[in-house]
Write a protein that holds these residues in place. Structure first.
Motif, short mmCIF file in Angstrom:
data_model
loop_
_atom_site.label_atom_id
_atom_site.label_comp_id
_atom_site.label_asym_id
_atom_site.label_seq_id
_atom_site.Cartn_x
_atom_site.Cartn_y
_atom_site.Cartn_z
N LYS A 155 4.18 21.32 19.75
CA LYS A 155 4.32 19.92 20.13
C LYS A 155 4.59 19.77 21.63
O LYS A 155 4.15 18.80 22.26
CB LYS A 155 5.42 19.25 19.32
CG LYS A 155 5.03 19.04 17.85
CD LYS A 155 6.10 18.29 17.08
CE LYS A 155 5.64 18.00 15.65
NZ LYS A 155 6.66 17.27 14.86
N ALA A 156 5.29 20.74 22.20
CA ALA A 156 5.54 20.70 23.65
C ALA A 156 4.23 20.87 24.43
O ALA A 156 4.01 20.22 25.46
CB ALA A 156 6.53 21.80 24.05
N THR A 185 0.87 16.53 13.02
CA THR A 185 1.27 16.83 11.65
C THR A 185 0.87 18.26 11.31
O THR A 185 -0.26 18.67 11.56
CB THR A 185 0.58 15.88 10.65
OG1 THR A 185 0.89 14.53 11.01
CG2 THR A 185 1.05 16.14 9.24
N ILE A 186 1.82 19.02 10.77
CA ILE A 186 1.57 20.41 10.39
C ILE A 186 1.79 20.54 8.89
O ILE A 186 2.88 20.23 8.38
CB ILE A 186 2.49 21.38 11.16
CG1 ILE A 186 2.30 21.23 12.67
CG2 ILE A 186 2.23 22.82 10.73
CD1 ILE A 186 3.25 22.07 13.50
N THR A 187 0.77 20.99 8.16
CA THR A 187 0.88 21.12 6.71
C THR A 187 0.29 22.45 6.24
O THR A 187 -0.58 23.02 6.89
CB THR A 187 0.12 19.97 5.99
OG1 THR A 187 -1.22 19.92 6.48
CG2 THR A 187 0.79 18.64 6.24
N ALA A 188 0.78 22.93 5.10
CA ALA A 188 0.24 24.13 4.47
C ALA A 188 -0.94 23.74 3.59
O ALA A 188 -0.87 22.76 2.84
CB ALA A 188 1.31 24.83 3.65
N VAL A 189 -2.05 24.50 3.67
CA VAL A 189 -3.25 24.19 2.87
C VAL A 189 -3.77 25.48 2.25
O VAL A 189 -3.46 26.59 2.70
CB VAL A 189 -4.35 23.55 3.73
CG1 VAL A 189 -3.89 22.21 4.27
CG2 VAL A 189 -4.78 24.47 4.87
N PHE A 243 -2.22 28.48 19.58
CA PHE A 243 -1.45 28.54 18.33
C PHE A 243 -2.31 28.71 17.10
O PHE A 243 -1.83 29.13 16.05
CB PHE A 243 -0.63 27.24 18.18
CG PHE A 243 0.29 26.94 19.32
CD1 PHE A 243 1.59 27.42 19.32
CD2 PHE A 243 -0.15 26.20 20.41
CE1 PHE A 243 2.44 27.15 20.38
CE2 PHE A 243 0.70 25.92 21.47
CZ PHE A 243 2.01 26.41 21.46
N CYS A 244 -3.60 28.36 17.19
CA CYS A 244 -4.46 28.31 16.01
C CYS A 244 -5.75 29.09 16.24
O CYS A 244 -6.27 29.13 17.36
CB CYS A 244 -4.81 26.86 15.68
SG CYS A 244 -3.34 25.82 15.41
N ALA A 289 -4.19 27.81 11.37
CA ALA A 289 -3.52 29.05 11.77
C ALA A 289 -3.18 29.85 10.52
O ALA A 289 -2.82 29.28 9.48
CB ALA A 289 -2.25 28.74 12.55
N GLU A 290 -3.28 31.17 10.62
CA GLU A 290 -2.94 32.03 9.49
C GLU A 290 -1.44 32.17 9.33
O GLU A 290 -0.95 32.39 8.22
CB GLU A 290 -3.59 33.40 9.66
CG GLU A 290 -5.11 33.38 9.58
CD GLU A 290 -5.71 34.76 9.61
OE1 GLU A 290 -4.94 35.74 9.77
OE2 GLU A 290 -6.94 34.89 9.49
N GLU A 291 -0.69 32.05 10.42
CA GLU A 291 0.76 32.10 10.39
C GLU A 291 1.31 30.71 10.73
O GLU A 291 0.69 29.96 11.49
CB GLU A 291 1.28 33.12 11.41
CG GLU A 291 0.74 34.53 11.24
CD GLU A 291 1.44 35.28 10.12
OE1 GLU A 291 2.57 34.86 9.76
OE2 GLU A 291 0.87 36.25 9.62
N GLU A 292 2.44 30.37 10.18
CA GLU A 292 3.04 29.07 10.48
C GLU A 292 3.34 28.98 11.98
O GLU A 292 4.06 29.83 12.52
CB GLU A 292 4.33 28.85 9.70
CG GLU A 292 4.93 27.48 9.92
CD GLU A 292 6.15 27.23 9.06
OE1 GLU A 292 6.67 26.09 9.10
OE2 GLU A 292 6.59 28.16 8.34
N PRO A 293 2.76 28.01 12.67
CA PRO A 293 2.95 27.93 14.12
C PRO A 293 4.35 27.46 14.48
O PRO A 293 5.04 26.81 13.68
CB PRO A 293 1.89 26.91 14.56
CG PRO A 293 1.66 26.07 13.35
CD PRO A 293 1.85 26.96 12.17
N ASP A 294 4.77 27.82 15.68
CA ASP A 294 6.05 27.35 16.22
C ASP A 294 5.92 25.86 16.51
O ASP A 294 5.30 25.46 17.49
CB ASP A 294 6.38 28.13 17.50
CG ASP A 294 7.74 27.78 18.08
OD1 ASP A 294 8.17 26.62 17.95
OD2 ASP A 294 8.36 28.65 18.71
#
Length: 291
Positions: A58-59, A76-80, A27-28, A48-53
């Motif tokens: 998490k699965a 935790t998934i955040t935009a940076v 994913f990353c 990751a350059e694109e927002e991951p699924d």
């Protein structure tokens, strides 16, 4: 280059960090591990350059936890803000020299030092690159043993990234059994061995400790490396002694100073004597020898 990256954070057991990292790579584009201040947990950051699924990611993490018999860590998934992560990566993870071993990542563009044994391992697998005190201690032990002894039948139990198995293969030219309970770690070990030119000398197998034909049929061993954790090391002491030749060496690591005597006592009961203690930043590596 976009102005936003997506960062994935989770805290995991150091023993399973490589397996979680391997799952995140789907994913990353960049995954990094850091040992937390208490030195009992591994913090993983992935970008990751694109927002991951989120559901699929998490699965995948939950699948690693389920196979390992533990609870899934919080993800935790955040935009940076985007920046030059490659340059920062190179600054944070310069090459390491430990005894005769030179450990570097693909970002290193310098000249490999003459007379050193080069090991190429990405810093993202920090629990197996020499960054961690336990791996550092094990490499010091191998360096010291290489001055006096020759090993022909070695085992790396709980191999992780296979850095120790590769160091053994390059030091003694021996075929090494590299065993790990996690299948994804075994995939990483095989990949690293190929990259380092010792794919034919490192037999990476997925096995539950010593209870596997892949491990037992290649013994008894004259050297056993086990960089795991205090509790499983103590529980496996009898099996280690059974699979170690008389006069053979065991190098044990993955525990703090406070647990070193406990680990040693478990092995002393099965005929191993203490040769040396190597201390690095509050962690110990024990070099033992079977009577």
């Amino acid at each position: 280059m976009t102005n936003t990256l997506w960062r994935v954070d989770l805290d995991v057991s150091p023993a399973l960090a490589d397996a979680y990292e391997f799952a995140l790579e789907a994913f990353c584009g960049a995954v990094t591990q850091y040992l937390d201040d208490d030195e009992l947990a591994q913090r993983i950051e992935a970008y990751a350059e694109e927002e991951p699924d989120e559901t699929a990611l998490k699965a995948a993490i939950a699948g690693v936890a389920e196979r390992s018999g533990v609870s899934a860590p919080t993800v935790t998934i955040t935009a940076v803000e985007n920046k030059d992560w490659l340059a920062e990566y190179a600054r944070n993870y310069p090459p390491l020299q430990i005894g005769r071993y030179f450990i570097y990542g693909s970002h290193f563009d310098g000249k490999l030092p003459a007379g050193k044994i080069a090991l190429k391992v990405e810093a993202a697998t920090a629990f197996g690159t020499g960054e961690h005190a336990s791996t550092n201690g094990c490499l010091q032990a191998l360096d010291r043993l290489s001055r006096r002894y020759n090993f022909k039948r070695p085992l790396d139990m709980g191999c992780g990234s296979a850095i120790l198995a590769m160091a053994i293969a390059k030091t003694w030219g021996a075929s090494v059994v590299a065993s790990d309970i996690d299948a994804q770690s075994v995939d990483v070990a095989r990949y690293n061995a190929e990259v380092n030119g010792v794919g034919g000398s490192v037999l990476a197998v997925c096995a539950n400790g010593y209870h596997s034909p892949s491990v037992t049929r290649n013994g008894p061993y004259d050297l056993i490396m086990a960089n795991i954790l205090a509790r499983p090391l103590s529980a496996m002491a009898k099996d280690l002694a059974k699979n170690l030749k008389p006069g053979g060496f065991a190098v044990l690591a993955g525990f703090l100073d406070r647990d070193a005597n406990w680990v040693f006592a478990a092995h002393r009961c099965h005929g191993l004597r203490l040769v040396e203690r190597i201390k690095v930043n509050g962690w110990q590596t024990l070099v033992l020898r079977k009577r």
